[in-house]
Enzyme design. Structure first.
Site, PDB file in Angstrom:
ATOM      1  N   LYS A   1       0.853  -1.206   0.000  1.00 37.63           N
ATOM      2  CA  LYS A   1       0.000   0.000   0.000  1.00 37.63           C
ATOM      3  C   LYS A   1       0.881   1.245   0.000  1.00 37.63           C
ATOM      4  O   LYS A   1       2.041   1.197   0.426  1.00 37.63           O
ATOM      5  CB  LYS A   1      -0.938   0.028   1.204  1.00 37.63           C
ATOM      6  CG  LYS A   1      -0.271  -0.044   2.597  1.00 37.63           C
ATOM      7  CD  LYS A   1       0.212   1.275   3.173  1.00 37.63           C
ATOM      8  CE  LYS A   1       0.800   1.135   4.587  1.00 37.63           C
ATOM      9  NZ  LYS A   1       1.641   2.266   5.000  1.00 37.63           N
TER      10      LYS A   1
ATOM     11  N   ASP B   1      -2.275  -1.715  10.422  1.00 36.70           N
ATOM     12  CA  ASP B   1      -2.549  -1.598   8.987  1.00 36.70           C
ATOM     13  C   ASP B   1      -3.191  -2.845   8.391  1.00 36.70           C
ATOM     14  O   ASP B   1      -3.450  -2.887   7.197  1.00 36.70           O
ATOM     15  CB  ASP B   1      -1.244  -1.312   8.225  1.00 36.70           C
ATOM     16  CG  ASP B   1      -0.827   0.142   8.339  1.00 36.70           C
ATOM     17  OD1 ASP B   1      -1.679   0.987   8.693  1.00 36.70           O
ATOM     18  OD2 ASP B   1       0.349   0.442   8.074  1.00 36.70           O
TER      19      ASP B   1
HETATM   20  O1  C5P Z   1       0.221  -1.499  14.950  1.00 33.97           O
HETATM   21  P1  C5P Z   1       1.625  -1.708  14.531  1.00 33.97           P
HETATM   22  O2  C5P Z   1       2.296  -2.852  15.260  1.00 33.97           O
HETATM   23  O3  C5P Z   1       1.815  -1.832  13.061  1.00 33.97           O
HETATM   24  O4  C5P Z   1       2.402  -0.392  14.951  1.00 33.97           O
HETATM   25  C1  C5P Z   1       3.796  -0.363  15.074  1.00 33.97           C
HETATM   26  C2  C5P Z   1       4.171   0.822  15.941  1.00 33.97           C
HETATM   27  O5  C5P Z   1       3.853   2.037  15.271  1.00 33.97           O
HETATM   28  C3  C5P Z   1       3.416   0.895  17.249  1.00 33.97           C
HETATM   29  O6  C5P Z   1       4.055   0.161  18.257  1.00 33.97           O
HETATM   30  C4  C5P Z   1       3.430   2.383  17.543  1.00 33.97           C
HETATM   31  O7  C5P Z   1       4.679   2.759  18.110  1.00 33.97           O
HETATM   32  C5  C5P Z   1       3.365   3.003  16.169  1.00 33.97           C
HETATM   33  N1  C5P Z   1       2.007   3.402  15.759  1.00 33.97           N
HETATM   34  C6  C5P Z   1       1.424   4.505  16.350  1.00 33.97           C
HETATM   35  N2  C5P Z   1       0.169   4.906  15.959  1.00 33.97           N
HETATM   36  C7  C5P Z   1      -0.489   4.244  14.999  1.00 33.97           C
HETATM   37  C8  C5P Z   1       0.076   3.119  14.370  1.00 33.97           C
HETATM   38  C9  C5P Z   1       1.340   2.727  14.781  1.00 33.97           C
HETATM   39  O8  C5P Z   1       2.010   5.137  17.230  1.00 33.97           O
HETATM   40  N3  C5P Z   1      -1.701   4.679  14.623  1.00 33.97           N
END
Ligand code: C5P
Length: 313
Positions: A11, A137
């Site tokens: 994406k 995501d």
């Molecule tokens: O959800 P995911 O594991 O992909 O996110 C990785 C990191 O990105 C999270 O631990 C966080 O630090 C950051 N993040 C965030 N806000 C979001 C998505 C991700 O702070 N909306």
């Protein structure tokens, strides 16, 4: 042993507005996201025993239970109580740490495939909810493209309009860690207010709602859409990885097109009506970048890719 396979697309974030850090550490965001035809391939098959195994052709990615593919399978297994031996295979083409959502897309594809392999018949919204436990995501890959994501990414709204054209992607040899970029965004926004953390090349963009409304009106017109795109994480990513700042500056000097970062980086893209036609110029710019950068052309894809095919070993 019968094997099911599915293409797992990347994406790009056409817009990315970061609103605020929440009490749980995640950030409230609003982003217009589109899938492109740069794809990994995920395969699943039943094993004769109770073991789980994983083969991944990219040594940069853990080939064990830390892999998002494995974690997605575990969540689904826990959700529906199925526990039988499976083999998971990941063929990578989407670079990791690029902001292209490869890991999340792989997790979504795994949920779809196991839903079929295990005859679960769970609806997409249930799979998306399970996927959200694996990564912010993941849910967007159960929706049409383009779509708007909100919350921490798990609230997804389909966009009916079609996106014209595609992108040339610039893939620098840099791994950008999402959590580090968000932490840098926190420091920037605490130091100088939200605006200071925003993209330095668009200091005076309109308030987020107006900006997104304008973008949505131009989806069929790449030339007018491209300059409207923005990414609030860019300054934080470039501050965290100075080599990326050099690449961005080089591309902006070398190219006549607006250059944008996707997600938390490290990939950049230009939105073009004819990405294949623009590729030679993009490759020439990549060749003179201050660090190794690969340029590839990709087109936008539309509905949920669902081309599972049965194969035999
Ligand atoms: O959800 P995911 O594991 O992909 O996110 C990785 C990191 O990105 C999270 O631990 C966080 O630090 C950051 N993040 C965030 N806000 C979001 C998505 C991700 O702070 N909306």
């Amino acid at each position: 042993m019968s094997t099911l396979s599915l293409e797992s697309p990347a994406k790009v974030n056409l817009t990315l507005c970061v609103a605020a850090r929440r009490a749980d550490g995640y950030h409230e965001l609003e982003s217009l996201v589109a899938r492109i035809n740069l794809c990994d391939t995920i395969s699943v098959s039943l094993r004769d025993d109770e073991h789980w195994t994983l083969a991944c052709d990219d040594p940069a990615i853990p080939g064990d239970e830390r892999n998002l593919v494995w974690r997605a399978a575990e969540r689904l297994s826990a959700h529906c109580g199925v526990r039988c031996g499976i083999h998971l295979a990941v063929k990578k083409r989407i670079p990791v740490g690029a902001g292209l959502g490869g890991g999340s897309s792989n997790a979504a594809a795994t949920l779809r495939l196991l839903n079929r392999l295990w005859h679960l018949e769970l609806a997409d919204d249930v799979l998306a909810r399970i996927g959200a436990e694996v990564g912010s995501d993941v849910p967007l890959f159960f929706h049409s493209s383009p779509c708007i994501i909100r919350g921490r990414g798990e609230i997804v709204e389909n966009v009916a309009a079609r996106l014209a054209g595609g992108v040339v992607l610039f893939l620098p040899e840099v791994y950008s860690q999402t959590s580090a970029v968000y932490a840098a965004w926190d420091r920037l926004s605490a130091g100088g207010g939200g605006e200071a953390a925003r993209q330095p090349t668009r200091p005076a963009r309109p308030p987020a709602l107006l900006a997104l409304a304008e973008v949505l009106r131009r989806l069929d017109d790449p030339d007018r859409l491209a300059p409207l795109l923005f990414n609030d994480l860019e300054a934080a990513a470039l501050g965290t990885y100075p080599a990326l700042a050099d690449v961005a500056a080089h591309l902006r000097r070398a190219l006549p097109w607006a250059v944008h970062m996707t997600g938390s980086g490290a990939a950049f893209f230009c939105l073009l009506a004819d990405p294949a036609g623009g590729l030679p110029r993009a490759q020439a710019a990549a060749a003179t970048a201050p660090l190794p950068v690969r340029a590839v052309a990709a087109s936008f894809t539309r509905g949920a890719e669902d081309r599972a095919r049965r194969q035999s070993f």
